[in-house]
Write a protein that holds these residues in place. Structure first.
Motif, mmCIF file in Angstrom:
data_model
loop_
_atom_site.group_PDB
_atom_site.id
_atom_site.type_symbol
_atom_site.label_atom_id
_atom_site.label_comp_id
_atom_site.label_asym_id
_atom_site.label_seq_id
_atom_site.Cartn_x
_atom_site.Cartn_y
_atom_site.Cartn_z
ATOM 1 N N PRO A 184 0.835 -1.210 0.000
ATOM 2 C CA PRO A 184 0.000 0.000 0.000
ATOM 3 C C PRO A 184 0.867 1.256 0.000
ATOM 4 O O PRO A 184 1.953 1.269 0.585
ATOM 5 C CB PRO A 184 -0.823 -0.145 1.274
ATOM 6 C CG PRO A 184 -0.066 -1.089 2.141
ATOM 7 C CD PRO A 184 0.653 -2.025 1.216
ATOM 8 N N TRP A 185 0.344 2.290 -0.673
ATOM 9 C CA TRP A 185 1.142 3.508 -0.822
ATOM 10 C C TRP A 185 1.478 4.132 0.521
ATOM 11 O O TRP A 185 2.472 4.860 0.662
ATOM 12 C CB TRP A 185 0.398 4.520 -1.699
ATOM 13 C CG TRP A 185 -0.911 5.010 -1.105
ATOM 14 C CD1 TRP A 185 -2.141 4.514 -1.319
ATOM 15 C CD2 TRP A 185 -1.062 6.099 -0.186
ATOM 16 N NE1 TRP A 185 -3.090 5.190 -0.598
ATOM 17 C CE2 TRP A 185 -2.442 6.195 0.112
ATOM 18 C CE3 TRP A 185 -0.173 7.001 0.409
ATOM 19 C CZ2 TRP A 185 -2.953 7.148 0.983
ATOM 20 C CZ3 TRP A 185 -0.688 7.952 1.268
ATOM 21 C CH2 TRP A 185 -2.071 8.016 1.564
ATOM 22 N N GLU A 186 0.690 3.830 1.581
ATOM 23 C CA GLU A 186 0.927 4.436 2.896
ATOM 24 C C GLU A 186 2.287 4.044 3.478
ATOM 25 O O GLU A 186 2.833 4.779 4.312
ATOM 26 C CB GLU A 186 -0.183 4.017 3.874
ATOM 27 C CG GLU A 186 -1.524 4.655 3.632
ATOM 28 C CD GLU A 186 -2.362 3.899 2.617
ATOM 29 O OE1 GLU A 186 -3.546 4.213 2.483
ATOM 30 O OE2 GLU A 186 -1.819 2.976 1.943
ATOM 31 N N ILE A 187 2.820 2.886 3.079
ATOM 32 C CA ILE A 187 4.109 2.466 3.644
ATOM 33 C C ILE A 187 5.229 2.478 2.611
ATOM 34 O O ILE A 187 6.392 2.260 2.959
ATOM 35 C CB ILE A 187 3.997 1.055 4.258
ATOM 36 C CG1 ILE A 187 3.690 0.009 3.185
ATOM 37 C CG2 ILE A 187 2.973 1.016 5.371
ATOM 38 C CD1 ILE A 187 3.727 -1.408 3.696
ATOM 39 N N VAL A 188 4.884 2.740 1.343
ATOM 40 C CA VAL A 188 5.896 2.686 0.288
ATOM 41 C C VAL A 188 6.967 3.739 0.502
ATOM 42 O O VAL A 188 8.173 3.487 0.331
ATOM 43 C CB VAL A 188 5.235 2.835 -1.101
ATOM 44 C CG1 VAL A 188 6.291 3.077 -2.179
ATOM 45 C CG2 VAL A 188 4.423 1.604 -1.427
ATOM 46 N N ASP A 189 6.554 4.973 0.872
ATOM 47 C CA ASP A 189 7.527 6.052 1.040
ATOM 48 C C ASP A 189 8.558 5.709 2.107
ATOM 49 O O ASP A 189 9.762 5.930 1.925
ATOM 50 C CB ASP A 189 6.802 7.349 1.410
ATOM 51 C CG ASP A 189 6.008 7.914 0.250
ATOM 52 O OD1 ASP A 189 6.278 7.475 -0.896
ATOM 53 O OD2 ASP A 189 5.132 8.758 0.483
ATOM 54 N N ASP A 190 8.091 5.175 3.228
ATOM 55 C CA ASP A 190 9.035 4.833 4.299
ATOM 56 C C ASP A 190 9.978 3.720 3.851
ATOM 57 O O ASP A 190 11.177 3.752 4.161
ATOM 58 C CB ASP A 190 8.267 4.388 5.547
ATOM 59 C CG ASP A 190 9.193 4.123 6.708
ATOM 60 O OD1 ASP A 190 9.595 5.089 7.388
ATOM 61 O OD2 ASP A 190 9.549 2.929 6.922
ATOM 62 N N CYS A 191 9.461 2.746 3.120
ATOM 63 C CA CYS A 191 10.307 1.646 2.636
ATOM 64 C C CYS A 191 11.383 2.168 1.694
ATOM 65 O O CYS A 191 12.538 1.744 1.745
ATOM 66 C CB CYS A 191 9.454 0.596 1.935
ATOM 67 S SG CYS A 191 8.301 -0.267 3.033
ATOM 68 N N THR A 192 10.989 3.095 0.823
ATOM 69 C CA THR A 192 11.944 3.659 -0.134
ATOM 70 C C THR A 192 13.045 4.428 0.597
ATOM 71 O O THR A 192 14.227 4.314 0.259
ATOM 72 C CB THR A 192 11.218 4.587 -1.124
ATOM 73 O OG1 THR A 192 10.165 3.853 -1.760
ATOM 74 C CG2 THR A 192 12.177 5.109 -2.173
ATOM 75 N N ARG A 193 12.642 5.219 1.607
ATOM 76 C CA ARG A 193 13.634 5.984 2.363
ATOM 77 C C ARG A 193 14.609 5.053 3.093
ATOM 78 O O ARG A 193 15.811 5.303 3.140
ATOM 79 C CB ARG A 193 12.929 6.903 3.358
ATOM 80 C CG ARG A 193 12.366 8.169 2.733
ATOM 81 C CD ARG A 193 12.066 9.211 3.791
ATOM 82 N NE ARG A 193 11.061 8.764 4.737
ATOM 83 C CZ ARG A 193 9.753 8.977 4.585
ATOM 84 N NH1 ARG A 193 9.304 9.621 3.521
ATOM 85 N NH2 ARG A 193 8.904 8.535 5.486
ATOM 86 N N PHE A 194 14.068 3.978 3.694
ATOM 87 C CA PHE A 194 14.957 3.061 4.425
ATOM 88 C C PHE A 194 15.942 2.378 3.473
ATOM 89 O O PHE A 194 17.118 2.205 3.812
ATOM 90 C CB PHE A 194 14.133 1.995 5.160
ATOM 91 C CG PHE A 194 14.984 1.064 5.974
ATOM 92 C CD1 PHE A 194 15.450 1.432 7.220
ATOM 93 C CD2 PHE A 194 15.357 -0.183 5.472
ATOM 94 C CE1 PHE A 194 16.256 0.579 7.962
ATOM 95 C CE2 PHE A 194 16.159 -1.034 6.205
ATOM 96 C CZ PHE A 194 16.610 -0.656 7.467
ATOM 97 N N GLU A 195 15.469 1.995 2.299
ATOM 98 C CA GLU A 195 16.375 1.385 1.319
ATOM 99 C C GLU A 195 17.513 2.332 0.977
ATOM 100 O O GLU A 195 18.679 1.931 0.907
ATOM 101 C CB GLU A 195 15.593 1.005 0.055
ATOM 102 C CG GLU A 195 14.845 -0.308 0.165
ATOM 103 C CD GLU A 195 14.404 -0.839 -1.194
ATOM 104 O OE1 GLU A 195 15.238 -0.837 -2.127
ATOM 105 O OE2 GLU A 195 13.248 -1.252 -1.311
ATOM 106 N N LYS A 196 17.182 3.603 0.734
ATOM 107 C CA LYS A 196 18.213 4.592 0.397
ATOM 108 C C LYS A 196 19.210 4.747 1.548
ATOM 109 O O LYS A 196 20.426 4.741 1.350
ATOM 110 C CB LYS A 196 17.569 5.938 0.093
ATOM 111 C CG LYS A 196 18.570 7.034 -0.330
ATOM 112 C CD LYS A 196 17.860 8.321 -0.630
ATOM 113 C CE LYS A 196 18.862 9.366 -1.154
ATOM 114 N NZ LYS A 196 20.033 9.535 -0.323
#
Length: 759
Positions: free
Chosen positions: A544-556
């Protein structure tokens, strides 16, 4: 004192020596004067250095005829002197005979020292060279005297002396009061023992230990007499006594014998064990079958005191211990079977705790018997280990070759650690010790490790157990099986500890890099692929888009910190909490604990109250199994209402959000085991079985490649030895692997049950 003889007259010199010897041996306690000593030394020296013509009948003897002549004269003198002592002993009987023997021994021993000094020149001038030349009939003068005592006195008088000793001891065994001479520390019997032991010491050499005389002339007849005594006594008891009564009587007798030896000192310490064996070993033949039956009854009735008595009495008697050990082994199996029968649950629904508690009850009870009753006897410990393994691996609920015992034990540990609290570590330590008692009898420890690592992974990911408890359990396993066995388990714990620090660093980095408040509070764990028993998700998934942003930031953040690494999101292991604001007339909002897959489905209802099966599948891309399992849980919990009613999770079914949802708890756990996860676990077990089959086949090919030809039986044994460090296969499994390799033309069948390797 006679005048010194002419130094050229050997007859006169011998008469002079003989006269002084006779005068001295009458009173050896009286030390000779210095003048006597000097005259004796001088005469013996003159005799040894005398030059005289060798008689015709002694031709070939050489110039030293006078030295063996003097040696022979001394030997004959000693024999005649000892014969007189032997003749004089005929007038003594009973205790007087013992007193006479000791008195004459003391006199003779004292005289031997001085005589050896007088003949020191003969020893150095001729005796030493004769001994080095290999003459076995020649001894140094000191030893010669005791050799003659043994041959003349001991061999002719020992039977009478021992008859008196045995008679005195038997009188005391019968309860009679013996003369005070036996009670004194230096008793007559003890002095006799000393005489025999000292004689052996004086005659000892590299070929003959010093206890030989004592054992031959004292211990042997004494033990024979003891055996006869207790044979007669046991014949009276065996017919009218129970086993327990007879054992108590024997124990009293053994105590009396030990006490008698301790107080009166009439035996050498080396004779204690043979004496006890003579005491208790007599009734074996007639009483052995009754003893075995009684031993079995005592085991069944847990009569530990009586069992310990039997073991103490017969611990040195192999003829008794061998059948008793067989009884103990049979008892372990029987006790295990009875205990399992008490677990009145069907095998499929068996509770892990009930199963492990039953195993522990049997093993702990038998360990107490081995420790407290059988004094940690190595053979009894070996029997417990082998019979315990047999019982744990093959019982009512666990067939031969089954993984049931390792699996149930791992499940019990999982439940125990999940319910553990840091404040209750003392009780937990006791429970873990009980688990390790069962674990050490698990034969297939590899299978246990597989199940345990999977349960451990779930506990660590869900933070469902205290870390202190996990460390304690892993340390127990390390002590039992070595560091290599728990390497991956240790690394799993390390990953969790490292992830906590990494997650804190990420939150600090996120707060400094962005001013926006993130609506989602996420915690992350980075797990090393090779150490965790995890597989990548088996289904596609769109988070879900609600957690995608946080996942992307953690990957970076992570990849900037660790260049060259790759992250794979384990969506099937992720979970979260969602606040449910859709319920009408609710005093407080419910909080749902859900998996990521469930979260993605529920978030679709933020836009609409009705979602079709096809819409959910299109939005999440979940496979049919995962989607159906998640929807079924929502329906069962009455979070969603299917349309039509009782509709199955399949295309054409719609789901309506239940605004009238009610639950006693404000926090509702919907993240329960899914059928897909259970299927994955069963697939893991099947994968382990396949892996073992490949290991066996690779071992077979490796062995045959080096041997080229081999008999089937030998190949099975070598394969078993090769793979047993990793797991213990069944012989039938190895034979199946051989047949499979024959079919695939890796091996060929030859004559005489031989196998050949095909390159």
């Amino acid at each position: 004192m006679p005048p010194l003889p002419d130094k050229d007259d050997h007859r006169a010199m011998w008469l002079f020596i003989k006269e002084l010897l006779e005068e001295f041996v009458k009173n050896p306690r009286k030390e000779p004067s210095m003048e006597t000593d000097m005259d004796m030394y001088q005469v013996i020296h003159n005799f040894c250095t005398l030059s005289w013509t060798v008689p015709p009948n002694m031709a070939g003897i050489g110039p030293q005829f006078h030295c063996p002549y003097l040696y022979g004269k001394l030997k004959n003198y000693l024999v005649k002197h000892l014969v007189k002592i032997l003749e004089k002993s005929q007038s003594y009987v009973d205790e007087d005979l013992l007193g006479f023997y000791i008195q004459e021994w003391d006199r003779y021993s004292a005289a031997a020292i001085q005589i050896d000094r007088w003949f020191a020149y003969l020893n150095g001038y001729w005796v030493d060279r004769a001994i080095r030349a290999g003459d076995l009939d020649v001894y140094d003068i000191f030893t010669l005297q005791f050799v003659q005592w043994k041959e003349v006195v001991l061999e002719n008088l020992s039977v009478k002396v021992m008859a008196v000793v045995v008679k005195m001891v038997e009188r005391q065994r019968n309860g009679e009061t013996i003369a005070h001479s036996l009670v004194r520390r230096h008793s007559l019997v003890r002095r006799i023992v000393d005489c025999f032991a000292v004689l052996g010491l004086k005659l000892a050499n590299d070929r003959k230990p010093y206890l030989d005389i004592y054992r031959e002339y004292f211990e042997k007849p004494f033990l024979q007499a003891t055996t006869r005594y207790y044979e007669n006594e046991s014949a009276q008891y065996e017919s009218n006594m129970t086993v327990n009564e007879y054992m108590k009587k024997l124990e009293v007798r053994v105590h009396e014998e030990k006490r008698r030896v301790r107080i009166y000192f009439y035996l050498h310490p080396y004779s204690i064990n043979p004496l006890i064996k003579a005491c208790v070993g007599v009734p074996i033949g007639a009483f052995l079958s009754l003893l075995q039956d009684g031993f079995q009854v005592m085991l069944d009735n847990d009569q530990q005191g009586d069992l310990a008595r039997i073991y103490r009495l017969f611990s040195q008697t192999t003829e008794v211990l061998v059948p008793l050990r067989a009884n103990f082994e049979a008892y372990i199996k029987k006790f295990g079977q009875v205990t399992m029968d008490k677990v009145a649950v069907e095998g499929k629904n068996l509770e892990p705790k009930a199963y492990v508690d039953a195993l522990f009850e049997v093993l702990s009870h038998c360990e107490i018997l081995v420790k407290d009753v059988f004094d940690k006897d190595p053979e009894f410990e070996r029997l417990l280990h082998s019979a315990g393994k047999e019982f744990v691996e093959r019982n009512k609920f666990c067939n031969s070759g089954s993984n049931r015992s390792p699996e149930l034990l791992a499940k019990h540990v999982d439940a125990l650690l999940k319910n553990a609290k840091s404040a209750e570590m003392v009780g937990l330590d006791k429970s873990l010790a009980e688990i390790m008692t069962v674990f050490k009898h698990i034969e297939d420890k590899t299978t246990f490790n597989m199940f345990y690592s999977r349960f451990l992974a779930k506990r660590l990911i869900n933070s469902s157990s205290p870390e202190e408890a996990e460390v304690t359990m892993i340390n127990q396993l390390t002590r039992a099986c070595g560091f290599e066995y728990t390497t991956k388990l240790q690394r799993m714990l390390n990953d969790v500890a490292i992830s906590r620090g990494l997650d804190n660093e990420y939150k600090d980095w996120r707060s400094s890099a962005s001013d926006d408040d993130d609506p989602v509070d996420c915690n992350h764990q980075v797990l090393t692929t090779n150490f965790w028993p995890l597989k990548p998700p088996t289904t596609a998934f769109v988070p879900p888009w609600e957690i995608v942003d946080d996942c992307t930031r953690f990957e970076k953040f992570y990849l900037d910190k660790h260049c060259g690494r790759k992250l794979t999101w384990m969506w099937d292991l992720c979970k979260g909490e969602m606040r449910a604001n859709f319920v009408k007339d609710a005093k407080t909002s419910y909080i749902f604990i859900v998996s990521t897959y469930q979260m993605a489905i529920l978030l679709l209802f933020n836009e609409t109250d009705v979602v079709t099966y096809d819409e959910a599948q299109e939005a999440t891309l979940l496979s049919a199994d995962w989607l159906a399992s998640s929807l079924s849980i929502f329906v069962k919990a009455k979070v969603l209402i299917p349309c039509p009613e009782n509709g199955k999770p399949e295309p054409g079914t719609s789901y309506l959000l239940n605004c009238g949802f009610k639950n006693k708890r404000s926090k509702v756990n919907l993240n329960i085991a899914l059928k897909s996860e259970q299927k994955q676990e069963s697939e893991g077990i099947q994968s382990m079985i396949e892996h073992r089959r490949y290991l066996m086949q690779s071992a077979i090919v490796r062995i045959m490649k080096s041997r080229r030809k081999m008999k089937s039986v030998d190949l099975v044994q070598e394969t078993l030895a090769d793979v047993k460090s990793r797991f213990v296969p069944k012989v039938s499994d190895i034979e199946k692997s051989i047949q499979d390799l024959v079919k695939r033309e890796y091996l060929e069948l030859l004559e005489g049950e031989e196998l050949g390797y095909l390159a």
